[in-house]
Design a protein around this motif. Sequence first.
Motif, PDB file in Angstrom:
ATOM      1  N   ALA A 170       0.882  -1.179   0.000  1.00  0.00           N
ATOM      2  CA  ALA A 170       0.000   0.000   0.000  1.00  0.00           C
ATOM      3  C   ALA A 170       0.908   1.214   0.000  1.00  0.00           C
ATOM      4  O   ALA A 170       1.702   1.380   0.922  1.00  0.00           O
ATOM      5  CB  ALA A 170      -0.881  -0.009   1.239  1.00  0.00           C
ATOM      6  N   SER A 171       0.838   2.034  -1.052  1.00  0.00           N
ATOM      7  CA  SER A 171       1.711   3.220  -1.040  1.00  0.00           C
ATOM      8  C   SER A 171       0.888   4.494  -1.064  1.00  0.00           C
ATOM      9  O   SER A 171      -0.212   4.541  -1.625  1.00  0.00           O
ATOM     10  CB  SER A 171       2.725   3.180  -2.174  1.00  0.00           C
ATOM     11  OG  SER A 171       2.135   2.723  -3.345  1.00  0.00           O
ATOM     12  N   ILE A 172       1.460   5.517  -0.422  1.00  0.00           N
ATOM     13  CA  ILE A 172       0.751   6.789  -0.296  1.00  0.00           C
ATOM     14  C   ILE A 172       1.589   7.861  -0.983  1.00  0.00           C
ATOM     15  O   ILE A 172       2.806   7.933  -0.780  1.00  0.00           O
ATOM     16  CB  ILE A 172       0.557   7.162   1.191  1.00  0.00           C
ATOM     17  CG1 ILE A 172       0.029   5.950   1.968  1.00  0.00           C
ATOM     18  CG2 ILE A 172      -0.387   8.344   1.342  1.00  0.00           C
ATOM     19  CD1 ILE A 172       0.124   6.105   3.466  1.00  0.00           C
ATOM     20  N   THR A 210      -2.298   3.689  -3.301  1.00  0.00           N
ATOM     21  CA  THR A 210      -2.271   2.613  -4.294  1.00  0.00           C
ATOM     22  C   THR A 210      -2.146   1.274  -3.580  1.00  0.00           C
ATOM     23  O   THR A 210      -1.306   1.123  -2.696  1.00  0.00           O
ATOM     24  CB  THR A 210      -1.040   2.788  -5.217  1.00  0.00           C
ATOM     25  OG1 THR A 210      -1.084   4.099  -5.746  1.00  0.00           O
ATOM     26  CG2 THR A 210      -1.044   1.799  -6.339  1.00  0.00           C
ATOM     27  N   VAL A 211      -3.010   0.335  -3.953  1.00  0.00           N
ATOM     28  CA  VAL A 211      -2.924  -1.013  -3.376  1.00  0.00           C
ATOM     29  C   VAL A 211      -2.493  -1.960  -4.479  1.00  0.00           C
ATOM     30  O   VAL A 211      -3.164  -2.081  -5.508  1.00  0.00           O
ATOM     31  CB  VAL A 211      -4.294  -1.455  -2.792  1.00  0.00           C
ATOM     32  CG1 VAL A 211      -4.228  -2.899  -2.314  1.00  0.00           C
ATOM     33  CG2 VAL A 211      -4.720  -0.529  -1.662  1.00  0.00           C
ATOM     34  N   ALA A 214     -13.915  10.845  -4.548  1.00  0.00           N
ATOM     35  CA  ALA A 214     -12.646  10.178  -4.855  1.00  0.00           C
ATOM     36  C   ALA A 214     -12.736   9.437  -6.189  1.00  0.00           C
ATOM     37  O   ALA A 214     -13.830   9.183  -6.694  1.00  0.00           O
ATOM     38  CB  ALA A 214     -12.290   9.198  -3.744  1.00  0.00           C
ATOM     39  N   ASN A 215     -11.576   9.099  -6.722  1.00  0.00           N
ATOM     40  CA  ASN A 215     -11.547   8.401  -7.998  1.00  0.00           C
ATOM     41  C   ASN A 215     -10.832   7.054  -7.838  1.00  0.00           C
ATOM     42  O   ASN A 215      -9.792   6.964  -7.203  1.00  0.00           O
ATOM     43  CB  ASN A 215     -10.812   9.279  -9.018  1.00  0.00           C
ATOM     44  CG  ASN A 215     -10.863   8.663 -10.384  1.00  0.00           C
ATOM     45  OD1 ASN A 215     -11.946   8.354 -10.873  1.00  0.00           O
ATOM     46  ND2 ASN A 215      -9.709   8.435 -10.974  1.00  0.00           N
ATOM     47  N   ILE A 269      -4.677  -1.047  -7.733  1.00  0.00           N
ATOM     48  CA  ILE A 269      -5.856  -0.160  -7.676  1.00  0.00           C
ATOM     49  C   ILE A 269      -5.456   1.161  -7.045  1.00  0.00           C
ATOM     50  O   ILE A 269      -4.848   1.191  -5.969  1.00  0.00           O
ATOM     51  CB  ILE A 269      -7.019  -0.814  -6.896  1.00  0.00           C
ATOM     52  CG1 ILE A 269      -7.322  -2.192  -7.496  1.00  0.00           C
ATOM     53  CG2 ILE A 269      -8.258   0.073  -6.918  1.00  0.00           C
ATOM     54  CD1 ILE A 269      -8.612  -2.803  -7.078  1.00  0.00           C
ATOM     55  N   ARG A 270      -5.755   2.243  -7.761  1.00  0.00           N
ATOM     56  CA  ARG A 270      -5.422   3.585  -7.254  1.00  0.00           C
ATOM     57  C   ARG A 270      -6.662   4.277  -6.752  1.00  0.00           C
ATOM     58  O   ARG A 270      -7.706   4.242  -7.406  1.00  0.00           O
ATOM     59  CB  ARG A 270      -4.888   4.457  -8.396  1.00  0.00           C
ATOM     60  CG  ARG A 270      -3.512   4.127  -8.807  1.00  0.00           C
ATOM     61  CD  ARG A 270      -3.137   4.860 -10.089  1.00  0.00           C
ATOM     62  NE  ARG A 270      -2.178   4.065 -10.801  1.00  0.00           N
ATOM     63  CZ  ARG A 270      -0.912   3.963 -10.450  1.00  0.00           C
ATOM     64  NH1 ARG A 270      -0.457   4.638  -9.423  1.00  0.00           N
ATOM     65  NH2 ARG A 270      -0.085   3.183 -11.117  1.00  0.00           N
TER      66      ARG A 270
END
Length: 256
Positions: free
Chosen positions: A168-170, A180-181, A230-231, A244-245
């Motif tokens: 998981a990044s931020i 992002t996962v 959110a998108n 997935i973003r």
Amino acid sequence: FEKINENVDGKDELAQMERTYNEMMEELEQNYNKQEQFVSNASHELKTPLTVIESYASLLIRRGLENREVVDEALAAILSETGRMKEMITQMLDLAKSNEAQAFEFVDTNVNQLVEDVVKPLRQAYGRDIQIEADEQYYVETDGKYVKQLLFILLDNARKYSDGEIVASINDQSNGVEVTVKDYGKGIPKEDIPHLFDRFYRVDSDRSRKTGGTGLGLSIAKEIADGLGANLSIESVVGMGTCIRVFIPNKREDSQ
Ligand code: ADP
């Protein structure tokens, strides 16, 4: 001359009213059809675990007393199917709630903390390697409760449909934050991607799998994302994995 113009205006107005009326009726009809479709899908999906439970219960009556193995198998199946039904009902209630006007509370929120809150129990419950990548602490004006619910759906899917590491990044974005996962699991066929937000939609090969799953998770995630402004975007390659973003915008209370 004025009279004629008035008539023309009147006609225009009537035509406009007729158009608006037709549009409204069309929308109502579409909503009604969607609702009808949902009820019919929901009944069908709930019937499947019920049928399994029913047949195992009748097997227990017929052969349970004399055969310990039958008892174990039947009880395990009944327990797992009731669990699935419970999950489905909880998710349906979530969806019903998300159709009502939701009360979002947009406040300055630490995104790193939200991700940590979701990842920690998943790590503990499943012993999975879930990395969090972030260069600093990120903040966004959003409703943390709903962001967590959304992230849980994405991370739990990554867990269900992959065996390896999950990341998981931020990241910072203009006027918001992106989470992002990423997993390195089975991936999703290209032709299925456009349907993933449809209620009850599951990739064929997952319908019979024992991973659990209801096909409702991503449709709930999409409803939440819409509410948050959110998108969500999905990239996936079969055999490689899925990414997935989620772009979470800064959204203030008065900008709803
Ligand atoms: P489910 O409860 O079935 O997981 P979702 O709506 O969350 O329902 O997902 C729909 C379908 O999309 C899943 O059944 C699965 O086929 C596919 N899917 C979702 N996330 C992933 C992922 N990370 N990797 C592979 N397939 C996925």
